[in-house]
Design an enzyme around this catalytic site. Structure first.
Site, PDB file in Angstrom:
ATOM      1  N   PRO A   1       0.791  -1.240   0.000  1.00  0.00           N
ATOM      2  CG  PRO A   1       0.060  -0.933   2.195  1.00  0.00           C
ATOM      3  CD  PRO A   1       0.782  -1.904   1.307  1.00  0.00           C
ATOM      4  CB  CYS A   2       3.212   2.688  -2.439  1.00  0.00           C
ATOM      5  SG  CYS A   2       2.328   2.412  -3.965  1.00  0.00           S
ATOM      6  CG  HIS A   3      -2.800   3.696  -1.115  1.00  0.00           C
ATOM      7  ND1 HIS A   3      -2.571   2.352  -1.391  1.00  0.00           N
ATOM      8  CD2 HIS A   3      -3.717   3.727  -0.126  1.00  0.00           C
ATOM      9  CE1 HIS A   3      -3.348   1.618  -0.607  1.00  0.00           C
ATOM     10  NE2 HIS A   3      -4.046   2.434   0.168  1.00  0.00           N
TER      11      HIS A   3
END
Length: 169
Positions: free
Chosen positions: A137-139
């Protein structure tokens, strides 16, 4: 090596998924550079892209889980995947996996957690080539003081994903 690629239109647009030997290696977010990013990934890791009409069981499961995530039916993923990257990139991605649903950390905070002080830019570079967005989940990694910067799917998508998690947490 064959990368079995499938795509499906979900609520946010067309997602692309690539699988090899039962493991997901690539997720492409909707957007104008989707195909270019897939080709670059395949070339870098010596994959031959194979797109078939029938979606294989691994890609189907991944696309279904992403769809469930987008519709608040899933917070965690169960698909098997492999991270292809440098040791540093993998270290950043593994730390990013620890960020809980609905929470965020800054690039600098991720950098500090992996022991690279003042390495926020390096963390950003590693996240910019994350081949498994949403699963990794780089967001959830944001700029200083909560500023939304950098995301392969665009800032609007990053904001949308963060809002999905915030509203449902």
């Amino acid at each position: 090596m064959i990368l079995n690629v499938s795509y499906r239109k979900l609520s946010l647009g067309k997602f692309t998924v690539g699988e090899h030997k039962g493991y997901i290696h690539y997720i492409g977010l909707p957007g104008k550079n989707n195909i270019l990013k897939l080709v670059q990934f395949a070339k870098k890791w010596d994959f031959i892209i194979s797109i078939k009409r029938e979606i294989n069981v691994y890609n189907k499961k991944t696309l279904n889980e992403i769809d469930e995530y987008l519709y608040d039916k899933r917070k965690n993923f169960t698909v098997k995947y492999k991270m292809l990257g440098t040791p540093f990139q993998k270290k950043v991605w593994e730390e990013t996996l620890k960020i809980k649903y609905g929470e965020t950390l800054s690039y600098g905070e991720v950098s500090d957690k992996i022991g690279v002080y003042n390495g926020g830019r390096a963390v950003g570079n590693a996240l910019s080539v994350n081949p498994l967005p949403i699963l990794i989940p780089c967001h959830r990694v944001i700029g200083k003081k909560g500023k939304l910067i950098g995301f392969g799917g665009g800032i609007d998508m990053k904001k949308l994903l963060l809002n999905i998690e915030k509203d449902r947490n």
